[in-house]
Design a protein around this motif. Structure first.
Motif: not given
Length: 89
Positions: A2-15
């Motif tokens: 099971v993967r830990t959900p990404l934080t908003p910061e991780e998603r923003l960094r990916g964008e």
């Protein structure tokens, strides 16, 4: 697993990473850049669109080399302000 959900910061960094790679790719095709980096065009597509916001280090390093970017530049342009600040000892 099971993967830990990404934080908003991780998603923003990916964008930010995806946008940086798209801009650096310019007029080059996704297929040619992916081939130069030794990854699939689908992997590059997922990174650029934010569907793979946390690619492996070596994938990012290979893309940096193919696009003429330094890892320092990628870090500086994609990290959150808080993460980009130097640590105080």
């Amino acid at each position: 697993m099971v993967r830990t959900p990404l934080t908003p910061e991780e998603r923003l960094r990916g964008e930010r990473l995806g946008a940086l790679l798209r801009a650096a790719r310019g007029e080059r095709s996704m297929v040619s850049v992916a081939a130069s980096a030794g990854i699939s065009a689908e992997t590059l597509r997922k990174i650029e669109t934010g569907r793979a916001p946390t690619p492996a280090f070596f994938t990012v390093a290979a893309l940096a080399g193919a696009l003429g970017l330094s890892m320092d530049e990628i870090l500086g342009r994609c990290a959150t302000e808080q993460a980009a600040e130097p640590l105080i000892a």
